[in-house]
Write a protein that holds these residues in place. Structure first.
Motif, PDB file in Angstrom:
ATOM      1  N   SER A 169     -60.769  -0.644 -18.396  1.00  0.00           N
ATOM      2  CA  SER A 169     -61.987   0.052 -18.802  1.00  0.00           C
ATOM      3  C   SER A 169     -62.888   0.344 -17.596  1.00  0.00           C
ATOM      4  CB  SER A 169     -62.753  -0.779 -19.835  1.00  0.00           C
ATOM      5  OG  SER A 169     -63.198  -1.963 -19.212  1.00  0.00           O
ATOM      6  N   LYS A 170     -62.630  -0.338 -16.492  1.00  0.00           N
ATOM      7  CA  LYS A 170     -63.449  -0.121 -15.307  1.00  0.00           C
ATOM      8  C   LYS A 170     -62.962   1.053 -14.475  1.00  0.00           C
ATOM      9  CE  LYS A 170     -66.064  -3.859 -15.737  1.00  0.00           C
ATOM     10  NZ  LYS A 170     -65.427  -4.464 -16.868  1.00  0.00           N
ATOM     11  N   SER A 171     -61.972   1.737 -14.974  1.00  0.00           N
ATOM     12  CA  SER A 171     -61.353   2.759 -14.126  1.00  0.00           C
ATOM     13  C   SER A 171     -62.362   3.829 -13.714  1.00  0.00           C
ATOM     14  CB  SER A 171     -60.170   3.391 -14.842  1.00  0.00           C
ATOM     15  OG  SER A 171     -60.613   3.905 -16.074  1.00  0.00           O
ATOM     16  N   ASN A 172     -63.463   3.952 -14.482  1.00  0.00           N
ATOM     17  CA  ASN A 172     -64.449   4.964 -14.084  1.00  0.00           C
ATOM     18  C   ASN A 172     -65.214   4.556 -12.821  1.00  0.00           C
ATOM     19  OD1 ASN A 172     -65.478   2.872 -15.473  1.00  0.00           O
ATOM     20  ND2 ASN A 172     -66.996   4.059 -16.608  1.00  0.00           N
ATOM     21  N   VAL A 173     -65.156   3.271 -12.487  1.00  0.00           N
ATOM     22  CA  VAL A 173     -65.855   2.783 -11.292  1.00  0.00           C
ATOM     23  C   VAL A 173     -64.976   2.942 -10.057  1.00  0.00           C
ATOM     24  CG1 VAL A 173     -67.445   0.984 -10.524  1.00  0.00           C
ATOM     25  CG2 VAL A 173     -66.575   0.970 -12.879  1.00  0.00           C
ATOM     26  N   GLY A 174     -63.940   3.721 -10.202  1.00  0.00           N
ATOM     27  CA  GLY A 174     -63.094   3.929  -9.031  1.00  0.00           C
ATOM     28  C   GLY A 174     -61.671   3.461  -9.275  1.00  0.00           C
ATOM     29  N   GLY A 175     -61.506   2.680 -10.311  1.00  0.00           N
ATOM     30  CA  GLY A 175     -60.158   2.260 -10.681  1.00  0.00           C
ATOM     31  C   GLY A 175     -59.604   1.228  -9.739  1.00  0.00           C
ATOM     32  N   PRO A 176     -58.478   0.672 -10.114  1.00  0.00           N
ATOM     33  CA  PRO A 176     -57.871  -0.373  -9.284  1.00  0.00           C
ATOM     34  C   PRO A 176     -57.339   0.205  -7.983  1.00  0.00           C
ATOM     35  CG  PRO A 176     -56.487   0.132 -11.189  1.00  0.00           C
ATOM     36  CD  PRO A 176     -57.708   0.955 -11.319  1.00  0.00           C
ATOM     37  N   SER A 177     -57.334  -0.621  -6.965  1.00  0.00           N
ATOM     38  CA  SER A 177     -56.755  -0.220  -5.686  1.00  0.00           C
ATOM     39  C   SER A 177     -55.238  -0.206  -5.831  1.00  0.00           C
ATOM     40  CB  SER A 177     -57.157  -1.240  -4.632  1.00  0.00           C
ATOM     41  OG  SER A 177     -56.427  -2.425  -4.873  1.00  0.00           O
ATOM     42  N   PRO A 178     -54.520   0.249  -4.799  1.00  0.00           N
ATOM     43  CA  PRO A 178     -53.049   0.208  -4.874  1.00  0.00           C
ATOM     44  C   PRO A 178     -52.537  -1.170  -5.235  1.00  0.00           C
ATOM     45  CG  PRO A 178     -53.751   1.442  -2.956  1.00  0.00           C
ATOM     46  CD  PRO A 178     -54.993   0.933  -3.606  1.00  0.00           C
ATOM     47  N   ILE A 179     -53.156  -2.194  -4.642  1.00  0.00           N
ATOM     48  CA  ILE A 179     -52.701  -3.548  -4.943  1.00  0.00           C
ATOM     49  C   ILE A 179     -52.959  -3.886  -6.405  1.00  0.00           C
ATOM     50  CG2 ILE A 179     -53.031  -5.991  -4.426  1.00  0.00           C
ATOM     51  CD1 ILE A 179     -53.668  -5.289  -1.622  1.00  0.00           C
ATOM     52  N   GLY A 180     -54.140  -3.482  -6.874  1.00  0.00           N
ATOM     53  CA  GLY A 180     -54.476  -3.722  -8.270  1.00  0.00           C
ATOM     54  C   GLY A 180     -53.480  -3.054  -9.193  1.00  0.00           C
ATOM     55  N   CYS A 181     -53.106  -1.830  -8.853  1.00  0.00           N
ATOM     56  CA  CYS A 181     -52.122  -1.115  -9.674  1.00  0.00           C
ATOM     57  C   CYS A 181     -50.806  -1.856  -9.695  1.00  0.00           C
ATOM     58  CB  CYS A 181     -51.873   0.290  -9.105  1.00  0.00           C
ATOM     59  SG  CYS A 181     -53.180   1.434  -9.528  1.00  0.00           S
ATOM     60  N   HIS A 182     -50.456  -2.348  -8.529  1.00  0.00           N
ATOM     61  CA  HIS A 182     -49.197  -3.078  -8.451  1.00  0.00           C
ATOM     62  C   HIS A 182     -49.234  -4.314  -9.352  1.00  0.00           C
ATOM     63  CE1 HIS A 182     -45.818  -4.723  -5.666  1.00  0.00           C
ATOM     64  NE2 HIS A 182     -45.422  -4.522  -6.893  1.00  0.00           N
ATOM     65  N   ILE A 183     -50.382  -5.014  -9.282  1.00  0.00           N
ATOM     66  CA  ILE A 183     -50.517  -6.219 -10.115  1.00  0.00           C
ATOM     67  C   ILE A 183     -50.407  -5.857 -11.596  1.00  0.00           C
ATOM     68  CG2 ILE A 183     -52.081  -8.066 -10.798  1.00  0.00           C
ATOM     69  CD1 ILE A 183     -53.244  -7.924  -7.952  1.00  0.00           C
ATOM     70  N   LEU A 184     -51.103  -4.798 -11.966  1.00  0.00           N
ATOM     71  CA  LEU A 184     -51.044  -4.383 -13.370  1.00  0.00           C
ATOM     72  C   LEU A 184     -49.622  -3.976 -13.759  1.00  0.00           C
ATOM     73  CD1 LEU A 184     -54.389  -2.401 -13.632  1.00  0.00           C
ATOM     74  CD2 LEU A 184     -53.778  -4.505 -14.849  1.00  0.00           C
ATOM     75  N   GLY A 185     -48.943  -3.328 -12.825  1.00  0.00           N
ATOM     76  CA  GLY A 185     -47.548  -2.934 -13.089  1.00  0.00           C
ATOM     77  C   GLY A 185     -46.687  -4.144 -13.378  1.00  0.00           C
ATOM     78  N   ILE A 186     -46.882  -5.168 -12.556  1.00  0.00           N
ATOM     79  CA  ILE A 186     -46.083  -6.378 -12.772  1.00  0.00           C
ATOM     80  C   ILE A 186     -46.411  -7.008 -14.111  1.00  0.00           C
ATOM     81  CG2 ILE A 186     -45.716  -8.738 -11.948  1.00  0.00           C
ATOM     82  CD1 ILE A 186     -46.053  -7.675  -9.110  1.00  0.00           C
ATOM     83  N   TYR A 187     -47.715  -6.977 -14.448  1.00  0.00           N
ATOM     84  CA  TYR A 187     -48.107  -7.517 -15.741  1.00  0.00           C
ATOM     85  C   TYR A 187     -47.406  -6.753 -16.871  1.00  0.00           C
ATOM     86  CZ  TYR A 187     -50.863  -8.434 -19.887  1.00  0.00           C
ATOM     87  OH  TYR A 187     -51.230  -8.753 -21.148  1.00  0.00           O
ATOM     88  N   MET A 188     -47.441  -5.447 -16.789  1.00  0.00           N
ATOM     89  CA  MET A 188     -46.837  -4.622 -17.832  1.00  0.00           C
ATOM     90  C   MET A 188     -45.337  -4.868 -17.929  1.00  0.00           C
ATOM     91  SD  MET A 188     -49.073  -2.959 -19.397  1.00  0.00           S
ATOM     92  CE  MET A 188     -50.804  -2.593 -19.253  1.00  0.00           C
ATOM     93  N   ARG A 189     -44.731  -5.051 -16.768  1.00  0.00           N
ATOM     94  CA  ARG A 189     -43.290  -5.292 -16.792  1.00  0.00           C
ATOM     95  C   ARG A 189     -42.986  -6.628 -17.479  1.00  0.00           C
ATOM     96  NH1 ARG A 189     -40.417  -5.445 -11.230  1.00  0.00           N
ATOM     97  NH2 ARG A 189     -41.606  -7.352 -11.185  1.00  0.00           N
ATOM     98  N   ASN A 190     -43.804  -7.655 -17.155  1.00  0.00           N
ATOM     99  CA  ASN A 190     -43.613  -8.935 -17.833  1.00  0.00           C
ATOM    100  C   ASN A 190     -43.760  -8.796 -19.337  1.00  0.00           C
ATOM    101  OD1 ASN A 190     -43.201 -10.200 -15.448  1.00  0.00           O
ATOM    102  ND2 ASN A 190     -45.243 -11.092 -15.301  1.00  0.00           N
ATOM    103  N   GLU A 191     -44.684  -7.921 -19.723  1.00  0.00           N
ATOM    104  CA  GLU A 191     -44.932  -7.682 -21.139  1.00  0.00           C
ATOM    105  C   GLU A 191     -43.873  -6.765 -21.755  1.00  0.00           C
ATOM    106  OE1 GLU A 191     -48.282  -7.934 -23.606  1.00  0.00           O
ATOM    107  OE2 GLU A 191     -46.988  -9.628 -23.116  1.00  0.00           O
ATOM    108  N   LYS A 192     -42.933  -6.334 -20.958  1.00  0.00           N
ATOM    109  CA  LYS A 192     -41.853  -5.427 -21.377  1.00  0.00           C
ATOM    110  C   LYS A 192     -42.367  -4.059 -21.824  1.00  0.00           C
ATOM    111  CE  LYS A 192     -38.698  -9.096 -22.458  1.00  0.00           C
ATOM    112  NZ  LYS A 192     -39.272 -10.336 -22.973  1.00  0.00           N
ATOM    113  N   ARG A 193     -43.563  -3.689 -21.302  1.00  0.00           N
ATOM    114  CA  ARG A 193     -44.047  -2.326 -21.579  1.00  0.00           C
ATOM    115  C   ARG A 193     -43.627  -1.478 -20.390  1.00  0.00           C
ATOM    116  NH1 ARG A 193     -49.772  -4.769 -23.166  1.00  0.00           N
ATOM    117  NH2 ARG A 193     -50.658  -2.705 -22.828  1.00  0.00           N
TER     118      ARG A 193
END
Lengths: 163, 847
Positions: B84-108
């Motif tokens: 929801s904070k993406s309007n404040v500039g969104g996650p950095s590349p590292i943040g995106c990577h972290i979220l990606g890993i989270y999503m993968r763990n979640e099998k999304r």
């Protein structure tokens, strides 16, 4: 076939059911489950010699004998007492019984015993003949009402063989 | 395996000076995360967040740490915050990577791929992400993006063979076989002379894979096929898989119509493995004699001499010999030596002949074996005798002569009571006779001969489950399972994905559900007793039965859903192989698995579970519909009277019972619906069915494998009549227009058009138009005629009613034919069925 199709092997607690099946199929006496479990019970101190005989891969006969030494025996005569020796009917006359008896005789020797004895129902002609052919002799009088849970005669001879 | 890669990023970025304190903290926290110090990492992140609750990357890392410490619900809330904070500039590349890993763990996976991609697009220098990205695209079968990711990764890390192989596979999946082969060739050139002994196997696989590519790219082009041959010659010494090499060679020759050479290669293959039936078939084709009985006989006579111990040369002639005398002679020459030797599988070996030649083989075999058994001395060659009886029992079981089958198996058991196979066969005979409990006890008798034998243990369990004796089954099956942390083996069987057990247990519960539901119906319909005491008892009984019904139904659904989960797991388990197989260098095996993975949800056990679940979900749906139609039928189980001492005691006993039940059926360590009560009390059965089972299947089934009957029944309940019609038309295409099931389906469809109030007129009209077009002979004008006799119409136009067709009409609650008539027809039909089927239909379908 160069190799004899008959093999002997020990009885284990897992396949004692096979032994039980053979005994209860062949013999007129009905042995309870408990009797067969005895030899795997650590609380029972007696020593038993048991073997299953296989024809091909199929179990077709078995023997179970008890070692009776004078220390524990009390009134019983010392020696080796054959409790069960049974071969499925279709597999007789192939020397399987003799092999099992040999096994017992060997055990007898290695335990320094000189006498093998066995009870045979008075009406079991086949067995009487079989044992006498192998050097067993009737000893003493007929035991009246020896077998309890049986469909054959309840009376038994004692047969014995010195080795 | 993925976690380390975030570290690579941190190192790359960590060098830059002038980062905010938050970012530095984040990098430290990341290091802790990589070292699996989730709790410490979490603490560090939380200190950052205290000062700056808007730091997106920290939020993401917090979520990931929470996820790894098993607080999944909280993790999700933090992910949402971060997003929801993406309007404040969104996650950095590292943040995106972290979220990606989270999503993968979640099998999304698609979301994970998105984040990985964004991370790269926004300037992440961590090229390892490409590999993870490729893995995700592989899992999603997104070939275009896969190729892009593989290529990018390959450009970064050319030093690894795995990357070349995976690039080639990506090209291959995109249909670019030539490019794929070129990639492989380039690598071969680069690596020439530099390969050590340890890489020889990988090399051999890749060479053979390249040949696969060339072969597939060649099609029918003889010039290209020549190239394939040439390539085979080049790689001969380096290829270990000689069968594949020879088979390819033969296949190329056949395609080039060079039959002489093809035949030569097939003979070589037969020499290598004389027991492979396929080689013989191909040899026939290469020799061009597949339709010439005489020459074939000659061929197999010679081959028999060459390979006297091989099975195919003896067996294959039986599949084509026409003359009865010759056939009898050959059959006898095939059967008798096997029986003489006491081969247990003799019947299994000739069963294909029984099936292929329904009349002749059983008749001749029966005579041959009966003559043989008459000549036997049961004491002279006891094993031969016993196995011959075994054969005859199977023979009569196949011919549905259950009395004779029993006679033979009984005499075999009397002869040799220590043979476990005999008990299994006897149980099978009893099962067909409908004596399910006797059958179970018979296998159990066999099991007692040897407790070590897992096969018979498993069989016993299965027979107990068939006889609905679930407790006994669980007791026996638990002998071989790991039972720590549970009172029995049910949980272990779920963990081990023992689908055979779970499927059987589900069906067992389902039958118990039907039984108990029927009893409940009878009990409810019975008069309330006059006395108060008896009234209470009556009420208690009803409560208990209602509980049991729900429990059995719930558990059936629970178990079926478990199977659905297993298959989902099979799908997910592939994820690791998209990189593992590349590293191991096994492209051929990988592709085979990859193709298999495309149709996991059409495999037999999944389909079986789906069909089972369909029955239950459909009937739940039908009941809901019925109760909606007559609103006043809000029947409830009588409430417990309060304050009454007896009632209290009863309630306590009931509670205890429930807890005991829960312990006995526990399937997962953490489970909030152990008895499946939530599943069975659903208000949206059709939707549940679709989400848990059907959509997966429908996506993967192909036109030729699809179960159109199920599709029909599903759409019928959804009210989508034109989809019903589509399924019906497909079904009629394959089974013929006069098929009895087609007739039954038509009646169901007409019935809905005529009398279903839930379906709107438009849909009905469209369906009617479609029917008019596809089934021109239908008397659609009679639909409003109450007097019209649809049974007569059916009889005049379709094959005789099959049991399946009648049962379909019955469970679809068709109104244009009276229920009583259908029941009568079913009873008539049952006369010709075997006892086991009779019992099952009477017990479960007609009540």
């Amino acid at each position: 076939m160069s190799k004899s199709p008959v093999n002997l092997d020990n009885v284990y607690s897992n396949n004692v059911g096979t032994f039980q099946k053979i005994a209860n199929t062949v013999l007129p006496v009905n042995y309870p489950e408990k009797f067969f479990q005895e030899q795997f019970d650590d609380n029972v101190k007696n020593s038993y010699f048991t073997q299953l005989a296989y024809f091909g891969e199929v179990a077709v006969g078995g023997v179970r004998a008890e070692l009776i030494s004078n220390k524990t025996g009390g009134v019983k005569a010392t020696g080796v007492y054959i409790q069960i020796l049974a071969i499925l009917e279709a597999y007789r006359g192939k020397g399987i019984g003799s092999q099992l008896l040999n096994y017992i005789e060997e055990q007898c020797k290695s335990h320094f015993q000189h006498k093998i004895f066995v009870h045979v129902a008075v009406d079991n002609e086949q067995a009487l003949q079989w044992y006498s052919k192998r050097g067993f002799k009737v000893e003493g009088d007929v035991l009246q009402n020896y077998y309890k849970d049986t469909s054959g005669s309840p009376d038994a001879y004692v047969l014995a063989k010195q080795t | 395996m993925s976690k380390r890669r975030v570290g690579a990023a941190s190192k790359a970025n960590g060098m830059s000076i002038g980062r905010s304190k938050e970012d530095n903290n984040l990098l430290d926290a990341l290091k802790l995360y990589e070292a699996k110090n989730y709790k410490k990492s979490l603490k560090l992140v939380e200190t950052t967040l205290k000062k700056n609750s808007q730091h997106v990357d920290s939020l993401a890392l917090k979520a990931l740490n929470l996820y790894c410490t098993d607080q999944k619900a909280e993790a999700e809330t933090y992910v949402q915050k971060a997003l929801s904070k993406s309007n404040v500039g969104g996650p950095s590349p590292i943040g995106c990577h972290i979220l990606g890993i989270y999503m993968r763990n979640e099998k999304r996976y698609p979301e994970a791929a998105n984040f990985f991609q964004t991370s790269l697009d926004t300037g992440s220098t961590n090229k390892q992400i490409y590999r993870d990205l490729a893995t995700l695209y592989s899992q999603e079968h997104d070939y275009k993006n896969l190729l892009r990711a593989r290529k990018a990764y390959w450009e970064e890390f050319m030093g690894y063979r795995a990357n070349w192989t995976s690039l080639a596979i990506a090209h291959d999946l995109n249909g670019q076989q030539d490019e794929a082969a070129n990639v492989l060739t380039k690598f071969e050139e680069l690596a020439k002379g530099k390969l050590g002994e340890t890489e020889a196997y990988e090399h051999n696989e890749c060479l053979m894979y390249k040949n696969d590519l060339l072969y597939r790219a060649a099609g029918g082009d003889s010039e290209k096929l020549q190239r394939v041959l040439k390539h085979l010659d080049e790689i001969e010494l380096e290829v270990f898989d000689k069968y594949a090499w020879l088979e390819r060679r033969a296949a190329v020759y056949l395609k080039m119509n060079d039959k002489q050479n093809a035949a030569k290669v097939y003979r070589t293959l037969i020499k290598r493995n004389p027991d492979n039936f396929q080689y013989y078939r191909f040899l026939e084709i290469a020799l061009g004699i597949q339709n010439d009985e005489k020459l074939k006989t000659l061929l197999y006579k010679n081959l028999q001499k060459f390979y006297p111990r091989a099975e195919p040369p003896k067996f294959i002639p039986l599949t084509y010999v026409k003359g009865e005398a010759e056939y009898a002679q050959k059959l006898s020459a095939y059967l008798l030596p096997q029986l003489q030797r006491g081969v247990p599988a003799t019947f299994g070996n000739v069963k294909p002949l029984y099936k292929g030649d329904r009349e002749r083989t059983p008749r001749l075999a029966e005579k041959i074996v009966l003559d043989f058994v008459a000549s036997l001395d049961s004491n002279g060659s006891p094993l031969t005798y016993v196995w011959t009886c075994y054969y005859l029992c199977q023979h009569y079981l196949y011919s549905k002569d259950l009395t004779k089958a029993r006679d033979y198996i009984d005499s075999a058991i009397a002869h040799t009571p220590t043979l476990v196979e005999l008990y299994i066969l006897k149980a099978r005979v009893l099962k067909h006779a409908g004596l399910l409990s006797d059958a179970a006890e018979t296998v159990n008798e066999g099991r007692k001969l040897d407790f070590q034998d897992r096969f018979i243990n498993t069989k016993t369990v299965k027979y107990y489950l068939r006889a609905n004796l679930i407790e006994k089954a669980v007791e026996v099956v638990s002998i071989f399972t790991k039972n720590d942390g549970s009172v029995n083996g049910v949980m272990d069987l779920h963990l081990m994905e023992g689908s055979w057990y779970v499927a059987e247990e589900a069906e067992s519960y389902y039958r118990l559900y039907l039984e108990s539901k029927q009893k409940l119906g009878v009990l409810k319909a019975s008069e309330d007793p006059a006395e108060e005491e008896a009234q209470d008892d009556h009420a208690t009984q009803i409560r208990l039965l209602a509980y049991q019904t729900d429990k059995f139904g719930g558990l059936a659904l629970k178990r079926w859903s478990a199977i659905s989960k297993f298959y989902k797991q099979f799908k997910d388990d592939q994820l690791d192989f998209h990189s593992y197989c590349m590293r191991k260098g096994v492209p051929r095996a990988y592709l085979e698995m990859y193709q298999w993975g495309k149709s996991v949800y059409t495999l037999p056990i999944y389909v079986r579970a789906m069909r089972g679940a369909a029955r239950l979900y459909f009937s739940l749906h039908d009941e809901l519909q019925a109760s909606q139609e007559d609103n006043n039928s809000t029947e409830e189980t009588p409430a417990v009277k309060k304050g009454n001492k007896k009632a209290k005691k009863e309630a306590a006993a009931f509670k205890k019972r429930r807890e005991d039940d829960k312990k006995a059926v526990l399937a997962y360590e953490k489970d909030d619906d152990i008895l499946g009560e939530k599943l069975i009390s659903t208000t949206t059965p059709l939707q549940d069915f679709a989400e848990k089972f059907y959509l997966n299947y429908a996506r993967e089934a192909t036109d030729s494998t699809r179960d159109y009957l199920l599709e029909f029944e599903y759409q019928l309940r959804c009210g989508k009549l034109s989809l019903c019609l589509g399924a019906l038309v497909k079904y009629a295409d394959t089974q013929g227009e006069r098929n009895s099931m087609v007739g039954a389906m038509l009646l169901c469809l007409l019935d809905r058009i005529k009398s279903s109030p839930q379906i709107d007129e438009m849909t009905k009209k469209i369906a009617l138009k479609g029917l008019e077009r596809h089934f021109t002979s239908l008397p659609l004008d009679q639909l409003e005629n109450k007097e019209f006799d649809w049974i007569t119409f059916y009889r005049e136009n379709y094959e005789e009613f099959s049991l399946g067709a009648l049962l379909l009409i019955r469970r679809s609650l068709v109104q244009i034919i009276s229920l009583e008539t259908v029941k009568q027809l079913i009873l008539e039909n049952l006369g010709s069925q075997e006892p086991a089927v009779q019992d099952s239909v009477l017990k479960y379908d007609l009540n």
